[in-house]
Scaffold this motif. Structure first.
Motif, mmCIF file in Angstrom:
data_model
loop_
_atom_site.group_PDB
_atom_site.id
_atom_site.type_symbol
_atom_site.label_atom_id
_atom_site.label_comp_id
_atom_site.label_asym_id
_atom_site.label_seq_id
_atom_site.Cartn_x
_atom_site.Cartn_y
_atom_site.Cartn_z
ATOM 1 N N ASN A 164 0.837 -1.209 0.000
ATOM 2 C CA ASN A 164 0.000 0.000 0.000
ATOM 3 C C ASN A 164 0.870 1.257 0.000
ATOM 4 N N ASP A 165 0.298 2.368 -0.437
ATOM 5 C CA ASP A 165 1.055 3.610 -0.591
ATOM 6 C C ASP A 165 1.610 4.113 0.733
ATOM 7 N N TYR A 166 0.824 3.963 1.812
ATOM 8 C CA TYR A 166 1.268 4.429 3.128
ATOM 9 C C TYR A 166 2.581 3.767 3.523
ATOM 10 N N SER A 167 2.629 2.452 3.438
ATOM 11 C CA SER A 167 3.822 1.719 3.846
ATOM 12 C C SER A 167 4.989 1.999 2.907
ATOM 13 N N ARG A 168 4.715 2.037 1.623
ATOM 14 C CA ARG A 168 5.779 2.239 0.632
ATOM 15 C C ARG A 168 6.426 3.605 0.791
ATOM 16 N N ASN A 169 5.634 4.630 1.023
ATOM 17 C CA ASN A 169 6.187 5.979 1.191
ATOM 18 C C ASN A 169 7.006 6.095 2.481
ATOM 19 N N LEU A 170 6.495 5.489 3.558
ATOM 20 C CA LEU A 170 7.242 5.494 4.815
ATOM 21 C C LEU A 170 8.581 4.796 4.663
ATOM 22 N N LEU A 171 8.550 3.653 3.994
ATOM 23 C CA LEU A 171 9.772 2.870 3.848
ATOM 24 C C LEU A 171 10.782 3.573 2.958
ATOM 25 N N ARG A 172 10.301 4.288 1.958
ATOM 26 C CA ARG A 172 11.209 5.037 1.087
ATOM 27 C C ARG A 172 11.939 6.111 1.892
ATOM 28 N N THR A 173 11.212 6.816 2.758
ATOM 29 C CA THR A 173 11.831 7.821 3.614
ATOM 30 C C THR A 173 12.786 7.172 4.621
ATOM 31 N N PHE A 174 12.351 6.070 5.185
ATOM 32 C CA PHE A 174 13.148 5.314 6.157
ATOM 33 C C PHE A 174 14.486 4.888 5.547
ATOM 34 N N SER A 175 14.418 4.387 4.307
ATOM 35 C CA SER A 175 15.614 3.858 3.645
ATOM 36 C C SER A 175 16.558 4.959 3.167
#
Length: 260
Positions: A164-175
């Motif tokens: 989902n977009d929520y998780s993907r966007n968070l993970l992109r920032t995290f990484s």
């Protein structure tokens, strides 16, 4: 051992302040951190969520930055696999420096025992390989990097989490903003992908990551002509800049979940 001059606690994470508050003996905390993908649950019925990792380590590192813990070293498992001899030498230096600071006399014999003891403690223990709930074992292998690759189950759960977009966007920032401060990169790259794959560590982060004995480590690295990441806090206490980023992303993830 009540007769030991120092207590050593490995990977205490959330209870890192317990022995600090008891103050029975000078206590050295050896804290091992692993990339969040590699600690994703590897059994049926569980899901991966790197924000749990973020919450735990924000709590731990915040206590270290605020000097609530007197004597410690934080090491990434990945650096331990790739740069074992260097990391072992630095861990021994953190021990020596802390013992000197606490007024514990160090003779040549004890100094040698520190080096040998740290190396022995970090050596691969084959009989523990079947202990499913622990993934912090140094394995004996001709290619240690094989143990930095996530299992098929972990990769599957990680991919499910970022659908989902929520998780993907968070993970992109995290990484891109958090994990590089731990030295993490994807194998063969200078950056870190948010998708499953083998995670390694930059050479400049192949050290004790954070510690209470930054001055001693700096002197050792200068003697060995070793360089750390420019502008980083490698070897010293965690920076407030890093912790502010971690807290901000943690707050964003909470808000996103509440809005979902």
């Amino acid at each position: 051992n009540p007769n030991a001059p120092v207590l050593i606690q490995k990977s205490p994470t959330l209870d890192v302040q317990l022995l600090e508050r008891l103050k029975v003996l000078p206590t050295f905390h050896a804290i091992i951190v692993r990339h969040p993908m590699m600690i994703a649950p590897d059994w049926d019925g569980m899901t991966a969520d790197p924000m749990n990792w973020l919450s735990s380590w924000t709590h731990v590192l915040d206590g270290l930055a605020e000097e609530q813990v007197d004597w410690y070293a934080v090491v990434t498992y990945e650096a331990l696999v790739q740069y074992r001899d260097r990391v072992v030498e630095e861990l021994a230096e953190v021990l020596r420096s802390g013992m000197t600071r606490h007024g514990i006399e160090l003779g040549d014999k004890m100094s040698r025992e520190i080096n040998e003891g740290v190396a022995k403690a970090l050596r691969s223990v084959d009989q523990n390989k079947r202990t499913a709930h622990r993934r912090l074992i140094l394995h004996s292998s001709d290619n240690d990097k094989d143990y930095l690759k996530p299992s098929d189950n972990i990769s599957k759960r990680w991919n499910n989490w970022i659908r989902n977009d929520y998780s993907r966007n968070l993970l992109r920032t995290f990484s891109s903003e958090i994990l590089p401060s731990f030295g993490y990169v994807s194998e063969g790259s200078e950056t870190l992908s948010e998708t499953p794959g083998k995670v390694t560590t930059k050479d400049a982060y192949g050290h004790v990551l954070f510690s209470s004995e930054g001055g001693a480590l700096k002197a050792l690295r200068e003697k060995r002509q070793l360089k750390t990441e420019a502008g980083s806090n490698v070897g010293y206490r965690p920076s407030r800049k890093l912790l502010d980023k971690m807290n901000e992303l943690l707050l964003d993830s909470t808000d996103a979940r509440n809005d979902a």
